[in-house]
Scaffold this motif. Structure first.
Motif, PDB file in Angstrom:
ATOM      1  N   TYR A 157       0.805  -1.213   0.000  1.00 43.64           N
ATOM      2  CA  TYR A 157       0.000   0.000   0.000  1.00 43.64           C
ATOM      3  C   TYR A 157       0.845   1.273   0.000  1.00 43.64           C
ATOM      4  N   ALA A 186      -6.034   0.364  -5.751  1.00 40.10           N
ATOM      5  CA  ALA A 186      -6.428   0.376  -4.342  1.00 40.10           C
ATOM      6  C   ALA A 186      -7.589  -0.577  -4.093  1.00 40.10           C
ATOM      7  N   TYR A 187      -8.564  -0.576  -4.993  1.00 38.42           N
ATOM      8  CA  TYR A 187      -9.702  -1.485  -4.840  1.00 38.42           C
ATOM      9  C   TYR A 187      -9.224  -2.941  -4.852  1.00 38.42           C
ATOM     10  N   GLY A 199      -7.455  -3.795  -1.715  1.00 40.72           N
ATOM     11  CA  GLY A 199      -8.437  -3.995  -0.653  1.00 40.72           C
ATOM     12  C   GLY A 199      -9.070  -5.378  -0.721  1.00 40.72           C
ATOM     13  N   ARG A 200      -9.395  -5.813  -1.926  1.00 39.04           N
ATOM     14  CA  ARG A 200      -9.959  -7.162  -2.094  1.00 39.04           C
ATOM     15  C   ARG A 200      -8.969  -8.220  -1.626  1.00 39.04           C
ATOM     16  N   LEU A 241     -10.523  -4.662   8.455  1.00 39.22           N
ATOM     17  CA  LEU A 241     -10.812  -3.302   8.009  1.00 39.22           C
ATOM     18  C   LEU A 241     -10.131  -2.267   8.900  1.00 39.22           C
ATOM     19  N   VAL A 292      -6.543  -2.032   7.956  1.00 41.71           N
ATOM     20  CA  VAL A 292      -6.398  -1.329   6.679  1.00 41.71           C
ATOM     21  C   VAL A 292      -6.467   0.186   6.912  1.00 41.71           C
ATOM     22  N   HIS A 347      -3.463   3.067   6.458  1.00 44.84           N
ATOM     23  CA  HIS A 347      -3.717   4.269   5.665  1.00 44.84           C
ATOM     24  C   HIS A 347      -3.458   5.520   6.500  1.00 44.84           C
ATOM     25  N   LEU A 367     -10.158   1.827  -1.546  1.00 45.77           N
ATOM     26  CA  LEU A 367      -9.488   0.721  -0.868  1.00 45.77           C
ATOM     27  C   LEU A 367     -10.468  -0.113  -0.058  1.00 45.77           C
ATOM     28  N   ILE A 368     -11.385   0.543   0.640  1.00 50.61           N
ATOM     29  CA  ILE A 368     -12.293  -0.205   1.519  1.00 50.61           C
ATOM     30  C   ILE A 368     -13.628  -0.547   0.855  1.00 50.61           C
ATOM     31  N   SER A 381     -14.283  -2.774  -1.289  1.00 48.29           N
ATOM     32  CA  SER A 381     -14.488  -4.226  -1.349  1.00 48.29           C
ATOM     33  C   SER A 381     -15.033  -4.765  -0.023  1.00 48.29           C
TER      34      SER A 381
END
Length: 104
Positions: A12, A31-32, A35-36, A45, A48, A52, A83-84, A86
Motif C-alpha cells: 500500500y 487500491a480497490y 483492498g480485495r 478493516l 487497513v 492508511h 481501498l475499503i 471491497s
C-alpha cells in the motif's frame, strides 16, 4: 514469509504515495484490488484504515506548504474509499444472504 498485514503495508505504501502525486483512475483501481486481496487474506478493516492513517500522518509531517494539505487530504480520502469499497461489497453480500436466509 511476510504476514498478510505487513505485506499489505508494503504494497500500500508505494500505491498511496504514487496516488498523492498522480491522482489517476489506475491508482484507484489498484487500491480497490489491494483492498480485495487484503480482505481475502483476512486483513481486517481496522488494520487497513490504521495503515492508511499512519501513512497519511507520515506524509503530513513532511508537508512544507500548508496550502497543500486540503488537496492531499482529499486525494488520500478518495484512495481510502476505493481501498475499503471491497469490504463494503462483502458486508452487503453477507447482510443480503443473512436476510434471505431468515424464515418468512
Amino acid at each position: 514469509m511476510t504476514d498478510p498485514l505487513e505485506r499489505f503495508r508494503l504494497d500500500y505504501a508505494p500505491l498511496f504515495l504514487r496516488h498523492l502525486s498522480q491522482r489517476d483512475e489506475s491508482g484507484l483501481q489498484a487500491a480497490y484490488e489491494l483492498g480485495r486481496r487484503a480482505m481475502e487474506e483476512s486483513v481486517g478493516l481496522l488494520d487497513v484504515v490504521r495503515v492508511h492513517n499512519d501513512l497519511f500522518l507520515d506524509v503530513l509531517a513532511t508537508v512544507r506548504d500548508v496550502d497543500e494539505v486540503p488537496a492531499l487530504a482529499e486525494a488520500a480520502a478518495t484512495l481510502l474509499i476505493d481501498l475499503i469499497a471491497s469490504f463494503e461489497v462483502a458486508q452487503r453480500g453477507f447482510l443480503d444472504a443473512r436476510r434471505d436466509a431468515r424464515p418468512r
